[in-house]
Motif scaffolding. Sequence first.
Motif, PDB file in Angstrom:
ATOM      1  N   LYS A  35       0.831  -1.219  -0.005  1.00 42.45           N
ATOM      2  CA  LYS A  35       0.051   0.026  -0.011  1.00 42.45           C
ATOM      3  C   LYS A  35       0.868   1.197  -0.017  1.00 42.45           C
ATOM      4  O   LYS A  35       1.797   1.376   0.329  1.00 42.45           O
ATOM      5  CB  LYS A  35      -0.813  -0.035   1.224  1.00 42.45           C
ATOM      6  CG  LYS A  35      -1.873   0.960   1.270  1.00 42.45           C
ATOM      7  CD  LYS A  35      -2.787   0.988   2.299  1.00 42.45           C
ATOM      8  CE  LYS A  35      -3.498   2.466   2.729  1.00 42.45           C
ATOM      9  NZ  LYS A  35      -4.573   2.741   1.714  1.00 42.45           N
ATOM     10  N   ARG A  36       0.261   2.339  -0.744  1.00 39.59           N
ATOM     11  CA  ARG A  36       0.833   3.823  -0.603  1.00 39.59           C
ATOM     12  C   ARG A  36       0.068   4.393   0.544  1.00 39.59           C
ATOM     13  O   ARG A  36      -1.241   4.498   0.482  1.00 39.59           O
ATOM     14  CB  ARG A  36       0.501   4.381  -1.722  1.00 39.59           C
ATOM     15  CG  ARG A  36       1.517   4.763  -2.752  1.00 39.59           C
ATOM     16  CD  ARG A  36       1.191   5.488  -4.018  1.00 39.59           C
ATOM     17  NE  ARG A  36      -0.206   5.619  -4.237  1.00 39.59           N
ATOM     18  CZ  ARG A  36      -0.528   6.908  -4.392  1.00 39.59           C
ATOM     19  NH1 ARG A  36      -0.018   8.005  -4.589  1.00 39.59           N
ATOM     20  NH2 ARG A  36      -1.990   6.870  -4.815  1.00 39.59           N
ATOM     21  N   ARG A  38      -0.944   7.503   2.450  1.00 36.76           N
ATOM     22  CA  ARG A  38      -0.736   9.165   2.060  1.00 36.76           C
ATOM     23  C   ARG A  38      -1.208   9.833   3.568  1.00 36.76           C
ATOM     24  O   ARG A  38      -2.478   9.485   4.154  1.00 36.76           O
ATOM     25  CB  ARG A  38      -1.762   9.464   0.947  1.00 36.76           C
ATOM     26  CG  ARG A  38      -1.239   9.159  -0.209  1.00 36.76           C
ATOM     27  CD  ARG A  38      -2.054   9.421  -1.223  1.00 36.76           C
ATOM     28  NE  ARG A  38      -2.916  10.681  -1.238  1.00 36.76           N
ATOM     29  CZ  ARG A  38      -2.123  11.769  -1.786  1.00 36.76           C
ATOM     30  NH1 ARG A  38      -1.087  11.646  -2.143  1.00 36.76           N
ATOM     31  NH2 ARG A  38      -2.669  13.042  -1.633  1.00 36.76           N
ATOM     32  N   ARG A  58       5.188   3.379   9.230  1.00 38.89           N
ATOM     33  CA  ARG A  58       5.957   2.197   8.533  1.00 38.89           C
ATOM     34  C   ARG A  58       6.227   1.003   9.528  1.00 38.89           C
ATOM     35  O   ARG A  58       5.724  -0.235   9.141  1.00 38.89           O
ATOM     36  CB  ARG A  58       7.267   2.693   8.030  1.00 38.89           C
ATOM     37  CG  ARG A  58       6.987   3.037   6.547  1.00 38.89           C
ATOM     38  CD  ARG A  58       8.293   3.761   6.346  1.00 38.89           C
ATOM     39  NE  ARG A  58       9.316   2.757   6.061  1.00 38.89           N
ATOM     40  CZ  ARG A  58       9.679   2.227   4.847  1.00 38.89           C
ATOM     41  NH1 ARG A  58       8.993   2.456   3.900  1.00 38.89           N
ATOM     42  NH2 ARG A  58      10.720   1.378   4.880  1.00 38.89           N
ATOM     43  N   ASN A  71       4.634   1.974   1.317  1.00 36.88           N
ATOM     44  CA  ASN A  71       5.415   3.421   1.032  1.00 36.88           C
ATOM     45  C   ASN A  71       4.525   4.534   1.576  1.00 36.88           C
ATOM     46  O   ASN A  71       3.283   4.582   1.718  1.00 36.88           O
ATOM     47  CB  ASN A  71       5.552   3.584  -0.732  1.00 36.88           C
ATOM     48  CG  ASN A  71       6.473   2.612  -1.047  1.00 36.88           C
ATOM     49  OD1 ASN A  71       7.449   2.428  -0.749  1.00 36.88           O
ATOM     50  ND2 ASN A  71       6.102   2.056  -2.233  1.00 36.88           N
ATOM     51  N   GLU A  73       3.646   8.405   1.763  1.00 35.59           N
ATOM     52  CA  GLU A  73       3.525   9.467   0.932  1.00 35.59           C
ATOM     53  C   GLU A  73       3.341  10.885   1.929  1.00 35.59           C
ATOM     54  O   GLU A  73       2.212  10.820   2.552  1.00 35.59           O
ATOM     55  CB  GLU A  73       2.580   9.621  -0.208  1.00 35.59           C
ATOM     56  CG  GLU A  73       3.070   9.008  -1.357  1.00 35.59           C
ATOM     57  CD  GLU A  73       2.122   8.965  -2.537  1.00 35.59           C
ATOM     58  OE1 GLU A  73       2.098   8.237  -3.311  1.00 35.59           O
ATOM     59  OE2 GLU A  73       1.436   9.918  -2.500  1.00 35.59           O
ATOM     60  N   ASP A  99       8.470   9.406   1.046  1.00 36.93           N
ATOM     61  CA  ASP A  99       8.517  10.756   0.227  1.00 36.93           C
ATOM     62  C   ASP A  99       7.824  11.848   0.901  1.00 36.93           C
ATOM     63  O   ASP A  99       6.658  11.782   1.258  1.00 36.93           O
ATOM     64  CB  ASP A  99       7.509  10.214  -1.061  1.00 36.93           C
ATOM     65  CG  ASP A  99       7.397  11.498  -1.988  1.00 36.93           C
ATOM     66  OD1 ASP A  99       8.062  12.178  -2.100  1.00 36.93           O
ATOM     67  OD2 ASP A  99       6.212  11.264  -2.677  1.00 36.93           O
TER      68      ASP A  99
END
Length: 209
Positions: A35-36, A38, A58, A71, A73, A99
């Motif tokens: 998964k991303r 956000r 994380r 990941n 963001e 990110d």
Amino acid sequence: MSRAIQQAQLAQDMKRLKKQLQRLCQDRLDVADGKRLRVLDLACGECFEAEMLSKALRDLASKDAHPLDLNVEFVGADIREAEIGRAAERCGSGPEGIDYRFLVKDGQKVAQDADLDEPFDVVFVRHQNYYLGGKEWHALFEQSLEKLAPEGKLVITSYFDHEHELAKGAIQKVGGELIDDIANREARALQTKGKHVDKRLAMFRRRER
Ligand SMILES: C[S@@+](CC[C@H](N)C(=O)[O-])C[C@H]1O[C@@H](n2cnc3c(N)ncnc32)[C@H](O)[C@@H]1O
């Protein structure tokens, strides 16, 4: 106070906040494999929590069998340009699959903002400042809820018990549903009576319309 002492205090504050965030978020966020995630940190100031918050989220995934496949963001936003500049300088482009982006934004107007058009899994508002302008914070909370993905969560922290209660009331008034509210019993006391770093935390979802 020396810089070394300040740094040590900040590190301790982050450690305590991480513990409370994990307590609040465990099993409540969608941290599925691949998964991303956000994250919007709104009214983030210099955003000293950016690195800790990303890593804490994380780590939530690390409890699963696939520790690194999440990941993050991370978008930090604040109305003050200088603070956003310093946050961007400190975090850089972000190591370890994180990110970071930092934007100068008025939190009262983010719902229709083209830079922030994708919904967020977590909107975080640390040390909300309800005492310094209730009306403004109503709008900011309303916009925070608007930015949530369907399963997304709004998380706030507060310096004061009473301010926390006011913010909780405001969020529920503008469409938030309280999921949990916790006290950080290890929070560091500040000089002002009753003020502690991340003294209280609460999590909300958007009430169904
Ligand atoms: C008490 S500070 C907290 C800063 C940071 N989250 C922290 O915990 O250190 C409140 C922050 O809200 C920001 N703020 C106030 N009104 C705002 C608005 N309308 N839009 C975005 N940020 C705002 C201020 O610039 C300030 O950085």
